[in-house]
Motif scaffolding. Structure first.
Motif: not given
Length: 394
Positions: A127-138, A181-190, A238-245
């Protein structure tokens, strides 16, 4: 409240719909853009440089994660965030994109889906701009269809091993933390979300160059090669595509406002030029064809701004729906590109130089039109809403 009758371009008196607090916030961000962004943006764009030094300035301005509450975040309203996005994109889409990636994507992911420890660790300094984040989906082969992502996180006895690739990830090469964001072996969580700190072995972020758009910004390719993460890396909520969406919807909302900032700046550049440029012994503004162009631009800016404000009021009331965000993103970016291109025609040959903003805005808006959902994706979202039939496949 504000009397807009002296502003001939606010023909609908939209400023009268804003509170004194909203107007004050807008003026604060507008002043920053005027003093800090406008004098430098042509050079940053020409040199393809993102001015990383403005990150703490934007933190001090209060626009990083400004819609979030607590953890050092400003806790402003959706309308106030929208107004800030509009003013920043009037300066340049790349600057508004930084604020969006930082706040609407990376910080929102941590805020909504992170543990208390993750929130305390990252959000105050972001929030202070001291650290920078990114969002790796595509990914290179999964832009509009994130459900087909190939990046994979394999569970181990002591955490996770991450492999895969991402593309067009804003700020990745300078990020202190990546939301991946990554796929996992957990079929329920994805699909699950992970926090990957800078310097983690096996992570390579490479800026994409050269670009014809968003030149005062950073977009990267990322490769993950047997990246080992501890159990604390996962975003527990964050479970499934609901998280990134959920994060994408925050970013898409801001774009509906921001695009109108680029459109307004293009219109104002054309209006000023038309009033001073003489052709055949009179100003360009004195010709019917020029006036028609300016009027058509103004109509779409006023309508688009009114749409963005309506979405903001819905959001603040807790009623905003994804299909309504698609209306704003699809319409306002599409119209903004038309306005920027039309504004360039009034500038004539001078409009292809960086002395004037419209063609720079038009180039940037080509990227804005593509990211956070293409025209086609938002058309299909709305098509499904009005027909009840999903037409994304086949």
């Amino acid at each position: 409240m504000s009397d807009s009758t002296t502003n001939t371009s606010d023909v609908l008196a939209l400023d009268s719909l804003l509170t004194s607090e909203e107007l004050a916030l807008r003026e604060k961000v507008r002043d920053y853009t005027t003093q800090r962004i406008r004098p430098n943006i042509a050079r940053w764009y020409e040199d393809a440089v993102f001015p990383q030094e403005i990150a703490p300035e934007l933190g001090e301005l209060g626009v990083l994660g400004m819609h979030l509450e607590g953890y050092g975040c400003p806790g402003r309203t959706a309308v106030e965030y929208g107004l800030a996005a509009m003013e920043l994109e009037a300066g340049d889409s790349g600057i508004r994109t930084f604020v969006s990636v930082q706040g609407s994507l990376a910080m929102t992911a941590i805020y909504k889906w992170g543990s208390e420890e993750q929130k305390e660790q990252w959000l105050p300094r972001m929030a202070a701009g001291e650290l920078i984040g990114c969002f790796a989906l595509t990914e290179p082969t999964a832009g509009s269809d994130p459900s087909s992502m190939a990046t994979f996180a394999r569970a181990t006895s002591d955490g996770w091993v991450l492999n895969g690739a991402k593309r067009w990830i804003g700020l990745a090469s300078i990020a202190d933390v990546m939301v991946v964001w990554a796929q996992t072996e957990d079929n329920a969580a994805g699909i699950r979300g992970f926090l990957v700190p800078a310097g983690t072995p096996g992570v390579t972020a490479t800026p994409i160059e050269p670009k014809l758009s968003m030149r005062a910004s950073i977009q990267c390719d990322i490769k993950f090669d047997d990246v080992r993460l501890g159990p604390e890396a996962i975003l527990p909520g964050a479970i499934g595509l609901r998280g990134p969406f959920s994060c994408l919807n925050e970013a898409r909302y801001g774009i509906a406002w921001g695009a109108m900032g680029a459109a307004r700046d293009s219109y104002e550049a054309a209006l000023e030029y038309a009033g001073s440029r003489l052709q055949f012994g009179r100003p360009l503004a004195g010709y019917q064809l020029t006036q028609e162009k300016l009027v058509n631009m103004l109509l779409e800016i006023q309508k688009g701004t009114m749409l963005a404000l309506h979405l903001g009021r819905l959001k603040d009331a807790g009623h905003l729906q994804p299909q309504q965000i698609s209306v704003g993103k699809l319409n306002n970016v599409r119209e903004a590109i038309k306005i920027a291109r039309e504004a360039r025609t009034i500038l004539g040959g001078n409009g292809v130089t960086l002395d004037y903003s419209p063609l720079r805005h038009a180039n940037n808006l080509e990227s804005v039109r593509t990211y956070e959902g293409t025209d086609e994706v938002h058309t299909l979202i709305l098509g499904q809403h009005i027909t009840g039939v999903a037409a994304f496949r086949g």
